[in-house]
Design a protein around this motif. Sequence first.
Motif, mmCIF file in Angstrom:
data_model
loop_
_atom_site.group_PDB
_atom_site.id
_atom_site.type_symbol
_atom_site.label_atom_id
_atom_site.label_comp_id
_atom_site.label_asym_id
_atom_site.label_seq_id
_atom_site.Cartn_x
_atom_site.Cartn_y
_atom_site.Cartn_z
ATOM 1 N N ASN A 136 0.813 -1.183 -0.019
ATOM 2 C CA ASN A 136 -0.053 -0.032 -0.071
ATOM 3 C C ASN A 136 0.711 1.188 0.053
ATOM 4 O OD1 ASN A 136 -2.258 -1.454 -0.044
ATOM 5 N ND2 ASN A 136 -2.704 -1.460 2.343
ATOM 6 N N LYS A 137 1.876 1.314 1.092
ATOM 7 C CA LYS A 137 2.646 2.509 1.019
ATOM 8 C C LYS A 137 3.548 2.856 -0.450
ATOM 9 C CE LYS A 137 3.053 2.857 6.100
ATOM 10 N NZ LYS A 137 4.061 2.931 7.131
ATOM 11 N N ALA A 138 4.002 1.520 -0.685
ATOM 12 C CA ALA A 138 4.782 1.689 -2.044
ATOM 13 C C ALA A 138 4.010 2.095 -3.287
ATOM 14 C CB ALA A 138 5.475 0.196 -2.477
ATOM 15 N N LEU A 139 2.853 1.663 -3.373
ATOM 16 C CA LEU A 139 2.019 2.099 -4.573
ATOM 17 C C LEU A 139 1.586 3.629 -4.504
ATOM 18 C CD1 LEU A 139 -0.752 -0.947 -4.746
ATOM 19 C CD2 LEU A 139 0.942 -0.280 -6.399
ATOM 20 N N ILE A 140 1.245 3.906 -3.210
ATOM 21 C CA ILE A 140 0.723 5.501 -2.849
ATOM 22 C C ILE A 140 2.108 6.268 -3.236
ATOM 23 C CG2 ILE A 140 0.118 7.175 -1.040
ATOM 24 C CD1 ILE A 140 -1.335 4.647 0.222
ATOM 25 N N VAL A 141 3.245 5.905 -2.503
ATOM 26 C CA VAL A 141 4.283 6.972 -2.402
ATOM 27 C C VAL A 141 4.769 6.931 -4.000
ATOM 28 C CG1 VAL A 141 6.692 7.385 -1.699
ATOM 29 C CG2 VAL A 141 5.035 6.913 -0.083
ATOM 30 N N THR A 142 4.968 5.820 -4.606
ATOM 31 C CA THR A 142 5.612 5.987 -5.919
ATOM 32 C C THR A 142 4.596 6.528 -7.009
ATOM 33 O OG1 THR A 142 6.818 3.667 -5.497
ATOM 34 C CG2 THR A 142 6.553 4.410 -7.720
ATOM 35 N N SER A 143 3.460 6.295 -6.935
ATOM 36 C CA SER A 143 2.438 6.954 -7.723
ATOM 37 C C SER A 143 2.357 8.374 -7.734
ATOM 38 C CB SER A 143 1.119 6.366 -7.507
ATOM 39 O OG SER A 143 1.210 4.745 -8.004
ATOM 40 N N LEU A 144 2.265 8.803 -6.371
ATOM 41 C CA LEU A 144 2.123 10.132 -6.046
ATOM 42 C C LEU A 144 3.432 11.050 -6.546
ATOM 43 C CD1 LEU A 144 0.403 12.486 -4.780
ATOM 44 C CD2 LEU A 144 1.292 12.108 -2.453
ATOM 45 N N PHE A 172 -5.126 15.711 -14.126
ATOM 46 C CA PHE A 172 -3.988 14.792 -14.546
ATOM 47 C C PHE A 172 -3.642 13.836 -13.402
ATOM 48 C CE2 PHE A 172 0.748 14.389 -14.424
ATOM 49 C CZ PHE A 172 0.980 13.820 -15.491
ATOM 50 N N ILE A 173 -3.534 14.408 -12.214
ATOM 51 C CA ILE A 173 -3.151 13.673 -10.846
ATOM 52 C C ILE A 173 -4.162 12.582 -10.954
ATOM 53 C CG2 ILE A 173 -3.045 13.677 -8.272
ATOM 54 C CD1 ILE A 173 -2.131 16.445 -8.360
ATOM 55 N N LEU A 174 -5.530 12.912 -11.136
ATOM 56 C CA LEU A 174 -6.519 11.730 -10.932
ATOM 57 C C LEU A 174 -6.394 10.730 -11.825
ATOM 58 C CD1 LEU A 174 -9.773 13.902 -10.099
ATOM 59 C CD2 LEU A 174 -8.739 12.234 -8.590
ATOM 60 N N CYS A 175 -5.835 10.915 -12.978
ATOM 61 C CA CYS A 175 -5.488 10.046 -14.147
ATOM 62 C C CYS A 175 -4.265 9.259 -13.891
ATOM 63 C CB CYS A 175 -5.488 10.765 -15.387
ATOM 64 S SG CYS A 175 -5.219 9.637 -16.786
ATOM 65 N N ILE A 176 -3.213 10.165 -13.515
ATOM 66 C CA ILE A 176 -1.889 9.270 -13.393
ATOM 67 C C ILE A 176 -1.641 8.556 -12.331
ATOM 68 C CG2 ILE A 176 0.689 9.876 -13.502
ATOM 69 C CD1 ILE A 176 -0.967 9.960 -16.192
ATOM 70 N N VAL A 224 -10.688 13.175 -23.013
ATOM 71 C CA VAL A 224 -9.926 12.217 -23.301
ATOM 72 C C VAL A 224 -8.502 12.401 -22.840
ATOM 73 C CG1 VAL A 224 -11.015 11.625 -25.312
ATOM 74 C CG2 VAL A 224 -9.305 13.347 -25.580
ATOM 75 N N SER A 225 -7.521 11.607 -22.817
ATOM 76 C CA SER A 225 -6.064 11.978 -22.870
ATOM 77 C C SER A 225 -5.935 11.885 -21.242
ATOM 78 C CB SER A 225 -5.793 13.134 -23.423
ATOM 79 O OG SER A 225 -4.168 13.144 -23.376
ATOM 80 N N GLU A 226 -4.959 12.477 -20.688
ATOM 81 C CA GLU A 226 -4.283 12.084 -19.411
ATOM 82 C C GLU A 226 -5.055 13.189 -18.646
ATOM 83 O OE1 GLU A 226 -0.066 12.571 -19.552
ATOM 84 O OE2 GLU A 226 -0.001 10.561 -20.178
ATOM 85 N N THR A 227 -6.123 14.176 -19.070
ATOM 86 C CA THR A 227 -6.711 15.006 -18.540
ATOM 87 C C THR A 227 -8.460 14.714 -18.683
ATOM 88 O OG1 THR A 227 -6.733 16.665 -20.100
ATOM 89 C CG2 THR A 227 -5.330 16.947 -18.188
ATOM 90 N N ILE A 232 -10.389 8.895 -16.834
ATOM 91 C CA ILE A 232 -10.101 8.905 -15.323
ATOM 92 C C ILE A 232 -10.847 7.755 -14.820
ATOM 93 C CG2 ILE A 232 -10.365 10.190 -13.045
ATOM 94 C CD1 ILE A 232 -9.520 12.718 -14.641
ATOM 95 N N ILE A 233 -12.234 7.737 -15.241
ATOM 96 C CA ILE A 233 -13.149 6.690 -14.589
ATOM 97 C C ILE A 233 -12.706 5.360 -14.772
ATOM 98 C CG2 ILE A 233 -15.630 5.843 -14.898
ATOM 99 C CD1 ILE A 233 -16.493 8.625 -15.418
ATOM 100 N N LEU A 234 -12.130 5.167 -16.125
ATOM 101 C CA LEU A 234 -11.739 3.690 -16.797
ATOM 102 C C LEU A 234 -10.533 3.480 -16.059
ATOM 103 C CD1 LEU A 234 -12.443 3.942 -20.723
ATOM 104 C CD2 LEU A 234 -13.786 2.707 -18.652
ATOM 105 N N ILE A 235 -9.616 4.145 -15.792
ATOM 106 C CA ILE A 235 -8.319 3.746 -15.265
ATOM 107 C C ILE A 235 -8.412 3.558 -13.973
ATOM 108 C CG2 ILE A 235 -7.173 5.963 -14.803
ATOM 109 C CD1 ILE A 235 -5.404 2.726 -16.004
ATOM 110 N N TRP A 236 -9.382 4.257 -13.142
ATOM 111 C CA TRP A 236 -9.620 4.101 -11.757
ATOM 112 C C TRP A 236 -10.412 2.720 -11.528
ATOM 113 C CZ3 TRP A 236 -7.878 5.558 -7.147
ATOM 114 C CH2 TRP A 236 -7.329 6.729 -7.185
ATOM 115 N N PHE A 237 -11.166 2.444 -12.415
ATOM 116 C CA PHE A 237 -11.893 1.064 -12.425
ATOM 117 C C PHE A 237 -10.953 -0.162 -12.741
ATOM 118 C CE2 PHE A 237 -13.813 -2.551 -14.489
ATOM 119 C CZ PHE A 237 -14.926 -2.971 -13.642
ATOM 120 N N ILE A 238 -10.194 0.134 -13.513
ATOM 121 C CA ILE A 238 -8.943 -0.871 -13.808
ATOM 122 C C ILE A 238 -8.017 -0.991 -12.340
ATOM 123 C CG2 ILE A 238 -6.784 -1.330 -15.095
ATOM 124 C CD1 ILE A 238 -8.530 -0.141 -17.486
ATOM 125 N N ALA A 239 -7.650 0.138 -11.903
ATOM 126 C CA ALA A 239 -6.648 0.078 -10.851
ATOM 127 C C ALA A 239 -7.403 -0.730 -9.756
ATOM 128 C CB ALA A 239 -6.179 1.444 -10.572
#
Length: 256
Positions: A136-144, A172-176, A224-227, A232-239
């Motif tokens: 959990n910490k690895a995912l949060i810190v690296t992604s942020l 962008f943050i919500l997507c990346i 579309v794209s990274e904003t 955003i909705i689709l990548i959150w669902f996948i994650a």
Amino acid sequence: MENKKSFMTFMIVVIILSVIIEALICLGFPSWLYAVLMWIPTISAVIANKGRIKCFRRCKLKYIIFSLLLPFTYIGIPYLIVWKVFPDSFINQGSILYVLIVITLGTIISLLTALGEEIGWRGYMFTTLNKEYGLNKALIVTSLFWCIWHLPLLIWGSYMNTTPIWYRIPAFILCIFPLGVVEGLITLKSNSVWPAAILHATHNNYDQVLFGQLTYGEKVGYFVSETGIYTIILIWFIAVFLYLDVSKENKNEKSI
């Protein structure tokens, strides 16, 4: 942390070098500096580990195929929706041959730079944090950190500049962030940096070259794209789906 000294070296080097290169990009220096910037995470990892890089492991073919196909869902579907809702946004300049060339050759070219980021972010940073502090910490810190690393280019540069800054930054943050989670999880499952690098390469290629070059419109950046809200909705669902799947696997392994 067992490797605290090397990890701190990595963080210091990656921050200093990134600040220098991103400042030059924002000041209008040549665009090839983007390629240099994307290899800074690897350079930093090599310096921190005194030349030892251990993330180039072989993995199962299914993870490679997954990484090649996944961006077609969360990148491609939003573009198809926009083309349907805004027919004038579609630029009919492509052909089947064009699409095939972009998918194959474009992904290979994109991999040359995406690999530079992923060796550092997922191959070293995520793997080190996961070992010391857990998933959990690895995912949060690296992604942020990955999100923050891009911010100067969004604020002072021309990256993703099709939407106003008040919208661009949070979108962008919500997507990346969830994309970073997906890349971390696929690195963990495959035990190799290759799937994350290929996913990163296909993401950039499909968005910026394939679908992006076939799309026009002042407002498409909101969808579309990274904003884009659809992305955003689709990548959150996948994650979330992948995270629950990995958590279930870990729970089953502990119960055996």
